[in-house]
Design an enzyme around this catalytic site. Structure first.
Site, PDB file in Angstrom:
ATOM      1  N   HIS A 136      37.653  48.551  40.540  1.00  0.00           N
ATOM      2  CA  HIS A 136      37.332  47.069  40.905  1.00  0.00           C
ATOM      3  C   HIS A 136      35.752  47.059  40.923  1.00  0.00           C
ATOM      4  CE1 HIS A 136      37.758  43.332  43.307  1.00  0.00           C
ATOM      5  NE2 HIS A 136      36.727  43.954  44.016  1.00  0.00           N
ATOM      6  N   GLU A 137      35.199  48.017  41.597  1.00  0.00           N
ATOM      7  CA  GLU A 137      33.900  47.737  41.760  1.00  0.00           C
ATOM      8  C   GLU A 137      33.051  47.837  40.316  1.00  0.00           C
ATOM      9  OE1 GLU A 137      32.282  46.576  44.266  1.00  0.00           O
ATOM     10  OE2 GLU A 137      34.123  46.858  45.654  1.00  0.00           O
ATOM     11  N   HIS A 140      33.493  44.556  38.478  1.00  0.00           N
ATOM     12  CA  HIS A 140      32.356  43.551  38.659  1.00  0.00           C
ATOM     13  C   HIS A 140      31.140  43.481  38.002  1.00  0.00           C
ATOM     14  CE1 HIS A 140      34.047  41.480  42.208  1.00  0.00           C
ATOM     15  NE2 HIS A 140      34.153  42.432  43.046  1.00  0.00           N
ATOM     16  N   GLU A 199      36.634  38.092  42.308  1.00  0.00           N
ATOM     17  CA  GLU A 199      37.424  39.073  42.875  1.00  0.00           C
ATOM     18  C   GLU A 199      38.676  39.453  42.327  1.00  0.00           C
ATOM     19  OE1 GLU A 199      36.514  41.292  45.300  1.00  0.00           O
ATOM     20  OE2 GLU A 199      34.469  40.296  45.011  1.00  0.00           O
TER      21      GLU A 199
END
Length: 272
Positions: A136-137, A140, A199
């Site tokens: 997820h990070e 980004h 997100e």
């Protein structure tokens, strides 16, 4: 003389000169600030952060963070090469650090600088849970969300200037009310939905990254359920938050799991 802010002209400039297409999504996004400016600043901030905080090294947990980080990075490289952008990551400088902190958190700066806090490890539980977080990070960073947030901030400031000009000849009370309304409105109906979309986008791309890296994307659902439990139900309503609700997150991830598995299968990664 009345003064008007040239929104049409400025908008045309933004969408012709200030956009970039991301190779992973095919979408155009705001890019009013170049990564060539953002990355060096991010790297410097990361270096300063590490000096000012306790970095954990030489432990099994620290090794796990590095192992998962490398696998996620390699998954990104495979994916980007497959879609015809092998040089997309050439300016990224990957680094994965575990930091002693009770916060249930992790982050990735623009350019691939990652920090995982020890406080999130009881929630991740295992490598697959950690891969959910790091995927997820990293997503980004790959999606240039930092660049987009900076660009959106510039537009928000420009809008404030426009409102100021539009009500410049009104009473001070009217000007104050207009600026307050603009600030609240642009945050509620602009910046917050923008952040929530980031997100969700990072959730989806992160799910694919962890799958290509060899981690079953089904592990993302129980991880986010544990995150919901860890928050104690104290999160604000979704429309007032920068993040989707945990229920929305779990629902979306469940829907995206088959797509993540299908994408991973292209690289020889098959889940039973």
């Amino acid at each position: 003389m009345k003064r008007y802010f040239p929104f049409g002209l400025f908008g045309a400039f933004v969408f012709t000169m200030g956009c970039a297409t991301n190779p992973l999504t095919g979408k155009s996004s705001l890019a009013l600030v170049n990564n060539s400016s953002i990355f060096p600043s991010a790297f410097q901030q990361y270096s300063t952060f590490l000096k000012e905080n306790k970095v954990v090294s030489g432990t099994a947990d620290a090794k796990r963070v590095e192992t998962v980080g490398i696998k996620i990075k390699q998954a990104a490289e495979k994916w980007l090469t497959a879609v015809g952008h092998p040089d997309y990551l050439k300016d990224y400088q990957w680094e994965y650090k575990l930091v002693e902190d009770k916060a249930v958190n992790a982050w990735c700066m623009p350019g691939g600088k990652i920090v995982v806090y020890t406080g999130i490890l009881p929630v991740t539980k295992d490598e697959a849970g950690l891969a959910t977080v790091m995927g997820h990070e990293v997503a980004h960073a790959l999606l240039n969300h930092g660049q987009q947030r900076m660009s959106a901030g510039i537009l928000q400031q420009a809008g404030a200037v426009g409102v100021g000009l539009a009500v410049g000849e009104k009473s001070e009370q009217t000007q104050a009310l207009a600026m307050t309304a603009y600030g609240a409105g642009s945050q509620m109906f602009g910046m917050l939905p923008f952040s929530r979309s980031h997100e969700s986008e990072a959730d989806k791309i992160g799910l694919i990254l962890m799958a290509i890296a060899g981690y079953n994307p089904e592990a993302a659902v129980p991880f986010w359920q544990r995150m919901g439990a860890a928050s104690g139900g104290q999160a604000p309503p979704e429309f007032m938050s920068t993040h989707p609700s945990h229920d929305t997150r779990v629902s979306n991830l469940t829907k995206w799991i088959p797509e993540a598995k299908k994408e991973a299968a292209k690289y020889g990664v098959v889940f039973k």
